[in-house]
Design a protein around this motif. Sequence first.
Motif: not given
Length: 154
Positions: A11-15, A21-28, A148-153
């Motif tokens: 997903w990071q690549q897609v974004f 960009d994507l950042m993991v803030m926390r895992f639980h 993927k097709k709904m993300i606005v560039a």
Amino acid sequence: MEELKETLQKWQQVFREKGLDLMVMRFHEKRALLYVYRKSRLIQDLSCRETREILEAEGYVYEQYLQALVCLKERLLSGEKFPHEIGLFLGYPREDVKGFMENKGRNCKCCGCWKVYCNECEAKETFRKFKKCEQVYAQLYSGGRPVKKMIVAA
């Protein structure tokens, strides 16, 4: 956990292809708290003098946006108190974030995606637009349109 990390890398690549960009803030356990953002917008927001003052008052020390994100992540992980300044990272109006913090969440003019302390009419119009957007995207997704097709560039 490995499967989750692999999925997040995809997903990071897609974004990134769309200027996000994507950042993991926390895992639980089997869940992750994700922060998806437009780097250019975040840099712009975090360089604003008023935003810097609010964040500095909360203990943020940063020169670059990633340093501010790391500080937010550390505050989320510490669990001491919820970092209400997170609204500044989510694009909420500074005046409303500041009002929420000063009033401890009370005395707002109205509630929607956030609690409003200033510009009630403008906020209500924004909430209406967000709701409409949410409905359109939910309908598209239900109809089979891939994310993927709904993300606005950018």
